[in-house]
Every structure is written in C-alpha cells, then in structure tokens.
Design an enzyme around this catalytic site. Structure first.
Site, PDB file in Angstrom:
ATOM      1  N   ASN A   1       7.977  -4.127   4.108  1.00  0.00           N
ATOM      2  CA  ASN A   1       7.670  -5.549   3.964  1.00  0.00           C
ATOM      3  C   ASN A   1       7.419  -5.966   2.508  1.00  0.00           C
ATOM      4  O   ASN A   1       6.982  -7.094   2.256  1.00  0.00           O
ATOM      5  CB  ASN A   1       6.444  -5.902   4.825  1.00  0.00           C
TER       6      ASN A   1
ATOM      7  N   ASN B   1       8.499 -11.238   4.653  1.00  0.00           N
ATOM      8  CA  ASN B   1       7.309 -10.446   4.963  1.00  0.00           C
ATOM      9  C   ASN B   1       6.660 -10.977   6.232  1.00  0.00           C
ATOM     10  O   ASN B   1       5.796 -11.859   6.197  1.00  0.00           O
ATOM     11  CB  ASN B   1       6.316 -10.502   3.797  1.00  0.00           C
TER      12      ASN B   1
ATOM     13  N   ARG C   1      -7.586 -14.447  16.517  1.00  0.00           N
ATOM     14  CA  ARG C   1      -7.201 -13.640  17.674  1.00  0.00           C
ATOM     15  C   ARG C   1      -7.668 -14.294  18.977  1.00  0.00           C
ATOM     16  O   ARG C   1      -6.967 -14.242  19.996  1.00  0.00           O
ATOM     17  CB  ARG C   1      -7.697 -12.216  17.480  1.00  0.00           C
TER      18      ARG C   1
ATOM     19  N   ARG D   1       0.839  -1.202   0.000  1.00  0.00           N
ATOM     20  CA  ARG D   1       0.000   0.000   0.000  1.00  0.00           C
ATOM     21  C   ARG D   1       0.871   1.248   0.000  1.00  0.00           C
ATOM     22  O   ARG D   1       0.718   2.150   0.809  1.00  0.00           O
ATOM     23  CB  ARG D   1      -0.925   0.008   1.218  1.00  0.00           C
TER      24      ARG D   1
ATOM     25  N   ASP E   1       0.516  -9.916  16.868  1.00  0.00           N
ATOM     26  CA  ASP E   1       1.707  -9.325  17.478  1.00  0.00           C
ATOM     27  C   ASP E   1       1.268  -8.286  18.521  1.00  0.00           C
ATOM     28  O   ASP E   1       1.927  -8.107  19.550  1.00  0.00           O
ATOM     29  CB  ASP E   1       2.610  -8.684  16.427  1.00  0.00           C
ATOM     30  N   ASP E   2       0.154  -7.644  18.264  1.00  0.00           N
ATOM     31  CA  ASP E   2      -0.335  -6.619  19.197  1.00  0.00           C
ATOM     32  C   ASP E   2      -0.903  -7.248  20.475  1.00  0.00           C
ATOM     33  O   ASP E   2      -0.719  -6.724  21.574  1.00  0.00           O
ATOM     34  CB  ASP E   2      -1.363  -5.703  18.527  1.00  0.00           C
TER      35      ASP E   2
ATOM     36  N   ASP F   1      -0.324   1.201   8.349  1.00  0.00           N
ATOM     37  CA  ASP F   1      -0.105   2.007   7.139  1.00  0.00           C
ATOM     38  C   ASP F   1      -1.398   2.391   6.438  1.00  0.00           C
ATOM     39  O   ASP F   1      -1.385   2.807   5.286  1.00  0.00           O
ATOM     40  CB  ASP F   1       0.849   1.289   6.182  1.00  0.00           C
ATOM     41  N   ASP F   2      -2.532   2.254   7.132  1.00  0.00           N
ATOM     42  CA  ASP F   2      -3.793   2.702   6.540  1.00  0.00           C
ATOM     43  C   ASP F   2      -4.566   3.579   7.522  1.00  0.00           C
ATOM     44  O   ASP F   2      -5.736   3.875   7.314  1.00  0.00           O
ATOM     45  CB  ASP F   2      -4.665   1.506   6.127  1.00  0.00           C
TER      46      ASP F   2
END
Lengths: 330, 330
Positions: free
Chosen positions: A99, A128, A292, A74, A243-244, A150-151
């Site tokens: 990435n 990636n 998740r 993106r 990861d969060d 990134d969005d």
C-alpha cells in the site's frame, strides 16, 4: 538382397510370410491406435502446470495456507515479520499487499537475500485502501488464508495449532483476536471491548467477531467479498476501517452461526513500538472505536438485519505449552 | 307458551320461521361436524402425554438433558450429589441405576423430602454390572445424556457450559476427563495417562478418549450400544471395567473422528474420601490400569482395527470464571 526369409523352403513361401507378417504388424498397430482412442481424455479445466504435479498441488491446496499481509509505512516491521513468517510450517506462499503508493517494493533486496523457503509475491497497489487485502488474488492456490497485520507477531506454535483448528472449522474465521458487539434498548448497536457490558447470557462473556488481522479463513470468502453491495466498499473506503467487521458480517450471514472461533494465543506480540517509521497504526486514531460502532450500524442497514452471533468457546492446545495445562485437582 | 315469535304477523309464519331456524341450525351443525372431520389428525406415534403439551415436549427433548448416575455402595454420596445435581439448569430428569442388589432404594425417603425440581427414577438392577448404566432406558426423553460417576461433583457452571458445547458437537462425547492410548512398535496398545509418552504429534499432548463418567453424549449411542457384539459385553462383565473405553470405540467408529471433546472443568471434585461406606471405587484396584490396556487391545480385536483418533482441542469458557481469561499482553 533376400534376408533370412530366403532360407525358408521356397522363395514364394518366404514372400508370403513377409506379407503375412507385415499385415499382422499393420493390424496390430491399427488395434493399438484404436485402443488409445478409447483411453479417458485428460480434463482441461486445471492450470497447465497442474498436469505435471497434480497430486502435490491438491495436497498443498488443502494442507497448506497462504499468508496475506498488507503493509503501509512500516517496511522495517514487514521485513522483520517476513523473516519470521516465511518459515512457519504449512506455509505455501506469501502475498504482500503493498500500500506504499509510488514507492518501490523491497523485492530486489528480498531476491538478493534468497533463497527463501516459500515464494513471496509483492502486489503493488494503485490506491492506498484498507480493503486492498480483500481482493481475490489470482496468486492464491490454497483453500486457507492466514491474514496478518504488518505489526503483529504470532508464534509458530500458535499458528500451527490454529491452522489445525481451522481445518476442523473451515467455514469459520479462526483467529486470535475476539471482539463483540452490544445491542442496546434503543436498537442502536455498539462495538464493544470486554471491559464493557456483558451481553447478558449468564456466566462469563461472549464474542461475536474474530478480527481478520490475525486469523485463518477460507479463500472462498475472498470470492464472496467481491459480490458485496457497493455500500460495503464505500463504507470501508470512507472510514479506512471496518473491513474486518464487514468480513465477520459476511461469514455470519453465510453460515448462520458465530462467524469466528477464538483460539487463545500463547505468544502474540504487537511490534508497533519497534518501528522506525514513526507510524503507529490506524487504531490509535481518536475516532477509531466510534467508527467501528458506526460501521456495525451501517452494516446492519446494508444487510437488513444483524447476522452476528455470540459464542463463548475458547480453544487452547491440550498439553501446550504447559504439559499439564489440562490437569485438575480431583 | 308462544314466545316472541307469536308477535310476528301470523302464527303460521311464526311456526314456519321456527322450523326454518331449526333447519338452519341443524344444517350449520352438520357443516361444522363435517369441517372437524377435515381437520388434520394428531399422529399417534408419541407418548400419550405429549398430546397435551406437544411443544414443550419437543423443546425439552432438545434443550435439556437426562442425568444417569449409577451407584454402588455409596448411598451417602449419592444423596449428597442428588441434592446438587437436581438443580442444574436444563436438567430434565434423573435416572439412578441402583446396583445395590437386594437393598431397598432410598425412594421413600426421597419422596418424603419432596417436592423436587425434577423427577428422579430409581432403576433397580438384578445383577451388579458396570454396564447396567448403558441400557437404553425407556424413561429417556431427551436427546442428551449427562452421565456421572456417583463420587464426582462438577459445578453447575461447568455443566451448563459443557451442555452448550455438546449442543454444538452432538455426535461427540463432551466431557471433563480426557485419556489416551499409545501405540507401540510391537503393535500392542497401552492405555496411557499423560505423564507417559507423547503420541508424537509435535507440540503438546493429545487425548483419544473422553471418559463417560463425567460427560454429555447423545442418547442414540445407548441404542447403538445395544447392537454391540457379545464379546464387548463379555469383556465389560469380565473386567467390571472398560464400559467407557467401549463407548469411545463405538463413537469413534461411528463418526470417523475423535470420539471426545474435552472441556476443561473449573470445579470438579472427587468425593470418594467423604463416604462413610468405606468403599473406595474400582479404580483403586491394583490391576485397574492394566485391565484398561487389556481392554484396548481386546476391543481392537473385536473391532478389527483401532478406531480411536487423537485430538488436542481443549475448550474453556470465554471470560469465565476470570473475566479476563482471554486477555493477552499485546
């Protein structure tokens, strides 16, 4: 050949005075030399360039933050967002985690469109991976990190305020996106959104995580993340997700308190729909939320317990944007 | 006369056995007595009734609060409010500071309408002083105090939430009414409301005080208040005002941080208009606000500096009352 000393009475006295003066000068030089040896030595445990501007470095380290933005497929959004984020107050540097394997970074174009308010570093990745953004980058000079997807566009007002909040809660993840987990009678956890069940703490709702894709946190936690059990990395790599959640487990375990502090954003936008790449983000995958929940349970196994804690603190900025947003009819 | 021992071979042996058994019993008793002497002694530094229920006492001290409500010439409002506040979760006890000098308290009526959820103590005062509510009452058993003006109604939801916030910020005044001071180029301070000047910190507004007439704070600050310079008491007595400003100075000086944490109330009401007494409260006096500016400057003299600090943190309850109050269009 004889200088003004010769004017003094007697050439002998002149020579004696000359010798005397020379001796005095030499003694003074020796004393000076001895004194410099007594001066405190400059400690050599900082980067070389910190000797030149030590005060600015320390000030910057505490009063500014580094933006870390990971990007995949993106680049148009990335560049739009960089133009926005490069001018945020208190920003020290941007680290773009690239990435797009095998693809050239836009560094050339970026440089050709300079000068820029802050340095931007493109970190080319070899694989990636979602967790690439959680490396302990040597480029980091600040205590605070702002991590952004990134969005995601967050207004400068929101960021300036949230940064000031982080400075008051430096051991927490201070950010704009709260989430929660639910315990069920079976002992199996679920990753919840807020239309689902209330954890049952009385009035209102609770959150137990603040997502790092729009949050400030301490750079020390990136160091800590390098010490995680292999199973954590395997989980993140296997799911390309979570990861969060792993970071929230890490922080909660470290502090013994709720990992995050939620700051309600005034202006936060998802620019997904604006991309030309056609790529719409991992969270659209059918299995995203189920993954998740899966991650929460796996992490509880790895951590041998559930460290996440609930909070219902919601922070807003007094008198902004509505000057009277604190008023009450009394 | 001889019991089953006589059945044993030989009367002589029976007597020996009896003696032996007696000796064994006596020895056991002596050993038991000696053991009890080795038990740890209960320390005698708590109130006597705490021996009976030590665990509950300590738990209560941390998990509950004492309401202190000073009252003058509005007994009808007082009684209405007592019916409301007596049932607030985590309330331990109510202390009514009775400033109606020479008038009987409603204690008899109160008792005749019992039982009540918590004890209510009426502290009869000898002089009608604003600072009577800031005595270090021996009746106080909790770490937390909730101080309320006798014309202010705050909902149970707000109080339960604000109490939980206080528990996370125990060194601050956690309350519902923010105020600020302004510095001016002349060096003279002014007590401001929020329609006035912005302290100039960027976006939005700031507050530097939280009024104690609707707030939680640590009972230790009442102890500290007894150590204030005489000039502080003289100022409060002279103006019959500013005890709350003085407390904010005290707390700010003590912590080096903003004295208060503002919790935005959902439901706070002023019942002034509802009183039959015709008494409408000190803040209606023409000089009220000017007095408060005067107090700020006097206190700066007494404290030899301005300890108040600004904050723009506004705390609300996540998901309450509106379940989706944290949502954003993303």
């Amino acid at each position: 050949r004889c200088f003004h000393f010769c004017k003094l009475p007697g050439r002998v006295m002149g020579i004696r005075l000359l010798r005397f003066t020379s001796v005095v000068i030499i003694v003074l030089l020796l004393v000076a030399g001895a004194l410099t040896a007594l001066l405190p030595t400059i400690k050599d445990d900082k980067l070389p360039n910190s000797r030149r501007e030590p005060k600015t470095q320390t000030q910057s380290a505490l009063d500014s933050f580094t933006l870390i933005m990971q990007t995949y497929n993106r680049t148009d959004l990335l560049l739009k967002l960089l133009n926005h984020y490069q001018a945020i107050p208190h920003l020290h540097k941007v680290i773009v985690v690239w990435n797009n394997i095998g693809e050239k970074t836009p560094e050339e174009m970026w440089n050709s469109l300079g000068p820029h308010p802050v340095p931007v570093v493109f970190k080319v990745q070899t694989v990636n991976r979602m967790r690439n953004r959680l490396q302990n980058f040597p480029d980091l000079e600040t205590k605070a990190i702002l991590m952004m997807d990134d969005d995601t566009l967050v207004s400068a007002h929101d960021l300036a305020f949230a940064f000031s909040v982080w400075q008051q809660f430096p051991e927490h993840i201070v950010g704009f996106v709260p989430r929660k987990h639910i315990s069920t009678p079976s002992g199996v956890y679920s990753y919840g959104s807020f239309e689902l069940q209330n954890p049952g703490f009385g009035n209102g709702d609770q959150y137990s995580m603040v997502l790092i894709g729009a949050a400030f946190f301490h750079s020390g936690y990136l160091e800590d993340f390098q010490q995680q059990p292999e199973a954590v990395y395997a989980l993140i790599d296997e799911t390309q997700n979570c990861d969060d959640i792993a970071m929230n487990f890490l922080v909660a375990k470290h502090t013994g308190k709720p990992s995050g502090v939620f700051v309600k954003p005034v202006d936060i936008r998802n620019l997904e729909k604006d991309t030309n790449s056609g790529y719409s983000g991992m969270w659209h995958r059918a299995e995203h939320l189920l993954q998740r929940s899966y991650c929460v349970n796996k992490l509880v196994n790895i951590y041998d317990g559930m460290p996440l804690k609930y909070s219902n603190i919601m922070i807003s900025q007094f008198g902004f944007p509505n000057y009277a947003n604190h008023k009450n009819k009394m």
